[in-house]
Design an enzyme around this catalytic site. Structure first.
Site, PDB file in Angstrom:
ATOM      1  N   HIS A 156       0.838  -1.222   0.000  1.00 54.69           N
ATOM      2  CA  HIS A 156       0.000   0.000   0.000  1.00 54.69           C
ATOM      3  C   HIS A 156       0.869   1.268   0.000  1.00 54.69           C
ATOM      4  O   HIS A 156       0.426   2.309   0.472  1.00 54.69           O
ATOM      5  CB  HIS A 156      -0.942   0.058   1.210  1.00 54.69           C
ATOM      6  CG  HIS A 156      -1.666  -1.217   1.467  1.00 54.69           C
ATOM      7  ND1 HIS A 156      -2.933  -1.468   0.989  1.00 54.69           N
ATOM      8  CD2 HIS A 156      -1.291  -2.339   2.144  1.00 54.69           C
ATOM      9  CE1 HIS A 156      -3.320  -2.693   1.368  1.00 54.69           C
ATOM     10  NE2 HIS A 156      -2.340  -3.242   2.058  1.00 54.69           N
ATOM     11  N   SER A 277      15.579  20.907 -16.611  1.00 60.16           N
ATOM     12  CA  SER A 277      14.401  21.719 -16.899  1.00 60.16           C
ATOM     13  C   SER A 277      14.852  22.997 -17.588  1.00 60.16           C
ATOM     14  O   SER A 277      15.934  23.513 -17.305  1.00 60.16           O
ATOM     15  CB  SER A 277      13.677  22.044 -15.588  1.00 60.16           C
ATOM     16  OG  SER A 277      12.990  23.265 -15.703  1.00 60.16           O
ATOM     17  N   LYS A 283      16.801  21.153 -11.458  1.00 62.70           N
ATOM     18  CA  LYS A 283      16.092  19.902 -11.733  1.00 62.70           C
ATOM     19  C   LYS A 283      16.929  18.841 -12.424  1.00 62.70           C
ATOM     20  O   LYS A 283      17.761  19.121 -13.269  1.00 62.70           O
ATOM     21  CB  LYS A 283      14.873  20.197 -12.620  1.00 62.70           C
ATOM     22  CG  LYS A 283      13.819  21.008 -11.888  1.00 62.70           C
ATOM     23  CD  LYS A 283      12.940  20.125 -11.061  1.00 62.70           C
ATOM     24  CE  LYS A 283      11.860  19.704 -11.927  1.00 62.70           C
ATOM     25  NZ  LYS A 283      10.765  19.058 -11.740  1.00 62.70           N
ATOM     26  N   GLU A 290       9.823   8.026 -17.104  1.00 58.20           N
ATOM     27  CA  GLU A 290       8.462   8.551 -17.310  1.00 58.20           C
ATOM     28  C   GLU A 290       7.953   8.208 -18.709  1.00 58.20           C
ATOM     29  O   GLU A 290       6.796   7.819 -18.894  1.00 58.20           O
ATOM     30  CB  GLU A 290       8.442  10.067 -17.126  1.00 58.20           C
ATOM     31  CG  GLU A 290       8.728  10.512 -15.701  1.00 58.20           C
ATOM     32  CD  GLU A 290       9.007  12.017 -15.658  1.00 58.20           C
ATOM     33  OE1 GLU A 290       8.056  12.794 -15.813  1.00 58.20           O
ATOM     34  OE2 GLU A 290      10.178  12.405 -15.492  1.00 58.20           O
TER      35      GLU A 290
END
Ligand code: ARG
Length: 456
Positions: A156, A277, A283, A290
């Site tokens: 979970h 970024s 970043k 992804e």
């Protein structure tokens, strides 16, 4: 331009109609397979005396020369000629004259295209199996380095029990092993020859399907001509196996993305597999993971797309089936790309062992150890669970962890607790002791790695 099938027509379609019907913009991917299929077919025609040996040689040489030209990217295909089959036939006739027209004796584009697809998938599924193996090797290599690296295991997405990072990585090894098995198994159905089924009904010519099939390395031939030209199960199966594989890669991607967040900080991706970024200079984004997670969607889409194309089709060939190609090409490209990226990403990622290990010291993931300790001393597990639950609550209220409780407080909860409880609460011990088959205990993980290496 006159169509190769134009005899029965008095008018020609406009360019934009041709464009709508044409598949050459994508089925040119099958150029080599189509030429190989034709070479086998013409060899068979000559062997069976359907064309003369001389005609056979002329056509074969023409096809071989087209192969060379295709390798050098010298063939420029035309939409008016609809698809790869008609384009190549036209090039052939240009090259060797009207004898080229004999190539299509005892054959149809329907068995021809099916043959091409079987050849194409056989090649790429074998390649896929190789790429999976490479990713598995990368997993084993990292797992070996991290058999004794402890991190929280989750259910979970809540801290559950401490585990070995090597064990966690090896979970993906076994998923991939199943994917590989599925691909290997599917080769049985991919590696059979539809060639010679004709348009749908077979042919009046005395062909030898076994022979042309063998020339192409197929292990057998389709039993039924209608089935041979209308079967796309082997592609659906490929898309389905690929969907499952992508689902695995997507889950792994999700973990990599979580792990590389500042909140987890369990791993750092190598600069070569991360991106920055355009606005936020600090970043470092896990773009590749992804993208793999995102690309999973198109592979599922390709599967559902083809299932839907096929579901209402009467036997045998229908033009709808031309829609079987782009999804298949796209899936090959997506899956091979994803596997290659993943292999590199795993091989180069930096594992923040200290962060993993210190995080497991500041949680309750050792609560099961406490309950198991009592149960091992004869207390029914349910009662032990209740006692430990209360101890956890006590800690939560006090703002401490289980190993911070002094022995007298533990003994207030149960007199079964002795001094050795602190050893049992240590996450390292907790992992080491989980030595049941397939568990996270170090001996088990090492044994699994050995077994995995043998499999490769
Ligand atoms: N381009 C066609 C396809 O990919 C080849 C088969 C065409 N057959 C036909 N009877 N029109 O499906």
């Amino acid at each position: 331009m006159k169509k190769l099938w134009g005899g029965r027509f008095t008018k020609t379609a406009e360019q934009w109609v041709d464009e709508f019907g044409a598949s050459i913009s994508f089925d040119k991917e099958l150029v080599m397979e189509d030429l190989e299929g034709s070479i086998a077919h013409v060899t068979m025609l000559a062997k069976c005396g359907i064309i003369t040996a001389e005609e056979g040689n002329t056509i074969k040489n023409g096809l071989l020369s087209l192969k060379e030209r295709a390798k050098k990217n010298e063939l420029s295909f035309s939409v008016q000629l609809e698809d790869i089959h008609l384009n190549l036939e036209s090039f052939l006739t240009e090259e060797i004259g009207h004898v080229g027209g004999k190539l299509h004796t005892a054959r149809s584009r329907n068995d021809q295209v099916a043959t091409d697809m079987h050849l194409y998938l056989r090649k790429h599924v074998n390649e896929m199996i190789q790429f999976i193996t490479e990713m598995q090797s990368a997993l084993i290599e990292q797992a070996e380095k991290h058999v004794e690296t402890i991190l929280p295991g989750y259910t979970h997405l809540q801290r559950a029990q401490p585990i070995s990072f090597g064990h966690h990585l090896m979970a993906y090894f076994w998923m991939l092993e199943r994917d590989k098995e599925r691909y290997k198994e599917s080769l049985k159905r991919i590696n059979i020859s539809p060639l010679g089924a004709g348009a749908l009904a077979g042919t009046t010519f005395p062909i030898d399907r076994e022979y042309s099939g063998k020339l192409l390395g197929f292990e057998g031939i389709y039993e039924n001509s209608l089935d041979a030209v209308s079967d796309r199960d082997f592609i659906i199966e490929f898309l389905s196996t690929s969907s499952i594989l992508m689902m695995h890669l997507s889950r792994f991607s999700e973990e990599i993305i979580l792990w590389s967040s500042q909140e987890f900080n369990f791993v750092e991706l190598d600069d070569t597999f991360a991106t920055g970024s355009s606005i936020m200079p600090q970043k470092k984004n896990p773009d590749m993971a992804e993208l793999i997670r995102g690309k999973t969607g198109r592979v599922y889409g390709n599967l559902v797309g083809l299932l839907t194309v096929l579901k209402g089709l009467p036997l045998a060939y229908n033009k709808d089936m031309q829609e079987d190609k782009e999804g298949m090409f796209d899936t090959v490209k997506t899956v091979t790309g994803s596997l290659k990226i993943f292999t590199g990403m795993i091989a180069t990622m930096k594992v923040n062992q200290n962060i993993m290990e210190s995080s497991v010291k500041k949680d309750f993931s050792n609560a099961t150890e406490l309950a198991d300790y009592l149960a091992a001393k004869g207390l029914p597990f349910r009662e032990a669970h209740e006692i430990v639950g209360k101890l956890v609550l006590k800690c939560v209220n006090k703002g401490c962890y289980l190993s911070d409780l002094p022995l007298n407080e533990l003994r207030e909860a149960s007199t079964l607790f002795e001094d050795d409880i602190y050893e049992a609460l240590d996450p390292y011990t907790a992992v080491k002791r989980r030595n049941s088959a397939g568990g996270t205990g170090f001996d088990q993980v090492l044994a699994a790695i050995e077994k995995a290496k043998k499999l490769l």
